[in-house]
Design an enzyme around this catalytic site. Structure first.
Site, PDB file in Angstrom:
ATOM      1  N   MET A  63     -35.487  54.344  29.162  1.00 37.57           N
ATOM      2  CA  MET A  63     -34.301  54.366  30.027  1.00 37.57           C
ATOM      3  C   MET A  63     -34.716  53.977  31.441  1.00 37.57           C
ATOM      4  SD  MET A  63     -31.664  55.209  28.171  1.00 37.57           S
ATOM      5  CE  MET A  63     -30.539  55.050  29.547  1.00 37.57           C
ATOM      6  N   ASP A 109     -33.283  49.951  28.863  1.00 38.79           N
ATOM      7  CA  ASP A 109     -31.832  50.200  28.886  1.00 38.79           C
ATOM      8  C   ASP A 109     -31.402  50.800  30.222  1.00 38.79           C
ATOM      9  OD1 ASP A 109     -29.203  50.652  28.169  1.00 38.79           O
ATOM     10  OD2 ASP A 109     -29.641  52.291  26.770  1.00 38.79           O
ATOM     11  N   GLY A 134     -25.937  58.117  30.520  1.00 37.25           N
ATOM     12  CA  GLY A 134     -24.586  58.675  30.612  1.00 37.25           C
ATOM     13  C   GLY A 134     -23.552  57.696  31.132  1.00 37.25           C
ATOM     14  N   PHE A 135     -23.997  56.714  31.875  1.00 37.33           N
ATOM     15  CA  PHE A 135     -23.046  55.777  32.476  1.00 37.33           C
ATOM     16  C   PHE A 135     -23.624  54.371  32.520  1.00 37.33           C
ATOM     17  CE2 PHE A 135     -22.433  59.981  34.205  1.00 37.33           C
ATOM     18  CZ  PHE A 135     -21.070  60.186  33.993  1.00 37.33           C
ATOM     19  N   GLY A 136     -22.735  53.394  32.380  1.00 33.67           N
ATOM     20  CA  GLY A 136     -23.131  52.012  32.593  1.00 33.67           C
ATOM     21  C   GLY A 136     -23.032  51.682  34.076  1.00 33.67           C
ATOM     22  N   GLY A 137     -23.473  50.499  34.427  1.00 33.71           N
ATOM     23  CA  GLY A 137     -23.273  49.989  35.781  1.00 33.71           C
ATOM     24  C   GLY A 137     -24.154  50.600  36.859  1.00 33.71           C
ATOM     25  N   ASP A 176     -23.607  52.941  22.461  1.00 30.78           N
ATOM     26  CA  ASP A 176     -23.986  54.176  23.143  1.00 30.78           C
ATOM     27  C   ASP A 176     -23.114  55.325  22.661  1.00 30.78           C
ATOM     28  OD1 ASP A 176     -26.033  53.399  25.075  1.00 30.78           O
ATOM     29  OD2 ASP A 176     -24.471  52.134  25.925  1.00 30.78           O
ATOM     30  N   HIS A 230     -27.634  54.163  19.958  1.00 33.56           N
ATOM     31  CA  HIS A 230     -28.379  54.984  20.918  1.00 33.56           C
ATOM     32  C   HIS A 230     -27.674  56.334  21.010  1.00 33.56           C
ATOM     33  CE1 HIS A 230     -29.472  55.472  25.509  1.00 33.56           C
ATOM     34  NE2 HIS A 230     -29.931  56.448  24.772  1.00 33.56           N
ATOM     35  N   SER A 254     -24.534  45.821  25.432  1.00 32.70           N
ATOM     36  CA  SER A 254     -24.049  47.185  25.223  1.00 32.70           C
ATOM     37  C   SER A 254     -22.525  47.218  25.319  1.00 32.70           C
ATOM     38  CB  SER A 254     -24.662  48.119  26.271  1.00 32.70           C
ATOM     39  OG  SER A 254     -24.010  49.365  26.202  1.00 32.70           O
ATOM     40  N   MET A 281     -22.188  59.180  23.231  1.00 33.08           N
ATOM     41  CA  MET A 281     -22.316  60.256  24.226  1.00 33.08           C
ATOM     42  C   MET A 281     -21.418  61.423  23.841  1.00 33.08           C
ATOM     43  SD  MET A 281     -22.050  57.922  27.630  1.00 33.08           S
ATOM     44  CE  MET A 281     -23.106  56.489  27.885  1.00 33.08           C
ATOM     45  N   GLY A 325     -25.531  45.835  29.551  1.00 30.13           N
ATOM     46  CA  GLY A 325     -24.119  46.184  29.529  1.00 30.13           C
ATOM     47  C   GLY A 325     -23.329  45.377  30.528  1.00 30.13           C
ATOM     48  N   SER A 326     -23.226  45.901  31.765  1.00 28.55           N
ATOM     49  CA  SER A 326     -22.412  45.248  32.801  1.00 28.55           C
ATOM     50  C   SER A 326     -22.822  43.806  33.064  1.00 28.55           C
ATOM     51  CB  SER A 326     -22.534  46.002  34.121  1.00 28.55           C
ATOM     52  OG  SER A 326     -22.588  47.365  33.900  1.00 28.55           O
ATOM     53  N   HIS A 332     -25.558  46.908  20.892  1.00 28.15           N
ATOM     54  CA  HIS A 332     -25.988  48.248  21.301  1.00 28.15           C
ATOM     55  C   HIS A 332     -24.759  49.149  21.428  1.00 28.15           C
ATOM     56  CE1 HIS A 332     -28.832  51.023  23.343  1.00 28.15           C
ATOM     57  NE2 HIS A 332     -27.831  51.308  24.159  1.00 28.15           N
ATOM     58  N   MET A 390     -26.975  59.784  22.381  1.00 27.04           N
ATOM     59  CA  MET A 390     -27.145  60.695  23.524  1.00 27.04           C
ATOM     60  C   MET A 390     -26.340  61.936  23.185  1.00 27.04           C
ATOM     61  SD  MET A 390     -26.779  57.830  26.501  1.00 27.04           S
ATOM     62  CE  MET A 390     -26.060  56.630  25.396  1.00 27.04           C
TER      63      MET A 390
HETATM   64  C1  DX5 Z   1     -26.486  54.314  29.682  1.00 26.84           C
HETATM   65  C2  DX5 Z   1     -26.471  53.537  28.402  1.00 26.84           C
HETATM   66  C3  DX5 Z   1     -26.645  52.073  28.541  1.00 26.84           C
HETATM   67  C4  DX5 Z   1     -25.547  51.382  29.297  1.00 26.84           C
HETATM   68  C5  DX5 Z   1     -26.195  50.242  30.021  1.00 26.84           C
HETATM   69  O1  DX5 Z   1     -26.561  55.672  29.397  1.00 26.84           O
HETATM   70  O2  DX5 Z   1     -27.506  53.987  27.557  1.00 26.84           O
HETATM   71  O3  DX5 Z   1     -26.823  51.444  27.282  1.00 26.84           O
HETATM   72  O4  DX5 Z   1     -24.532  50.895  28.482  1.00 26.84           O
HETATM   73  O5  DX5 Z   1     -25.267  49.680  30.862  1.00 26.84           O
HETATM   74  P1  DX5 Z   1     -25.698  48.794  32.107  1.00 26.84           P
HETATM   75  O6  DX5 Z   1     -26.436  47.591  31.569  1.00 26.84           O
HETATM   76  O7  DX5 Z   1     -24.405  48.462  32.758  1.00 26.84           O
HETATM   77  O8  DX5 Z   1     -26.618  49.633  32.977  1.00 26.84           O
HETATM   78 ZN    ZN Z   2     -27.865  52.800  25.685  1.00 25.03          ZN
END
Ligand code: DX5
Ligand code: ZN
Length: 226
Positions: free
Chosen positions: A142, A181, A147-150, A39, A71, A12, A41, A203-204, A37, A73
């Protein structure tokens, strides 16, 4: 447990170095990523902002062979489905809560020649998928609130994936992919794969790793169970 679909890894880009998105995408592709991927938002459906169709178009132009998994959102979704399909997306998914007419939105994706997916928030029940299974190519589960990574993977999600896999297999839809995800890493990939996931958004854990090639290798090892 039937898991006929090949495991795919989709890094991601939300977690990539924003000042070097092209270089990061290229490194992920060279390391063996199956999809990219993206994202999207809108600070409305989710409390954050990210990328737009221009980035998708630029990525597709530069790396035409790698499928871009968009994806959404955002709310509403239909205009963005059209914009991202035009920008070269190969897979497009959206949250059913974000569309007034889920059937219409899915058909927009299919008519554009893309793979269509529905995204389930952690607490969105599986029964929302009733009537949709002939139209979807994948379900994106999900494992964090979007909304956020990590973030950390929510513990009840693997069981949800297992129930979904069973539902798909027993209803003649074993070809429908299950993507997962949020909080996916090299430690929980094996558990998620055993539960029935076959597409892993990372992602992270991907872009935070030092050696992407090694990460891809370890990922395939983790999901290669009997
Ligand atoms: C969150 C995103 C994810 C995000 C995942 O809303 O849909 O795709 O990038 O990031 P990690 O793997 O860091 O949770
Ligand atoms: Zn995503």
């Amino acid at each position: 447990m039937l898991t006929p679909n090949k495991s795919l890894l989709a890094p991601s880009l939300l977690a990539a170095d924003n000042l070097n998105l092209g270089t990061e995408a290229e490194a992920a592709i060279q390391a063996g990523a199956d999809l990219l991927h993206l994202d999207i938002m809108d600070q409305h459906f989710v409390p954050n902002l990210s990328f737009g169709p221009a980035l998708c178009q630029a990525l597709h132009k530069r790396f035409p062979k790698i499928p871009i998994d968009v994806h959404l959102m955002v709310m509403p979704v239909d205009a963005m489905i059209l914009a991202f399909a035009k920008a070269g997306a190969a897979w497009i998914s959206f949250h059913p809560e974000a569309s007034m007419h889920v059937d219409r939105s899915l058909r927009l994706i299919k008519d554009a020649g893309c793979q269509a997916g529905l995204v389930l928030n952690p607490m969105t029940p599986l029964h929302i998928l009733e009537h949709t299974l002939d139209l979807v190519d994948f379900i994106l589960v999900m494992s964090v609130n979007p909304g956020f990574g990590g973030q950390t993977l929510i513990p009840y999600v693997p069981k949800k994936i297992q129930t979904l896999r069973h539902m798909l297999d027993t209803q003649g839809h074993s070809d429908v992919r299950i993507a997962v995800d949020g909080g996916v890493d090299l430690h929980n990939a094996s558990l998620l794969s055993e539960a029935g996931a076959d597409t892993f958004i990372m992602g992270s854990a991907f872009f935070g790793s030092h050696d992407y090639q090694q990460t891809v290798k370890q990922f395939h090892k983790a999901v290669a169970h009997g």
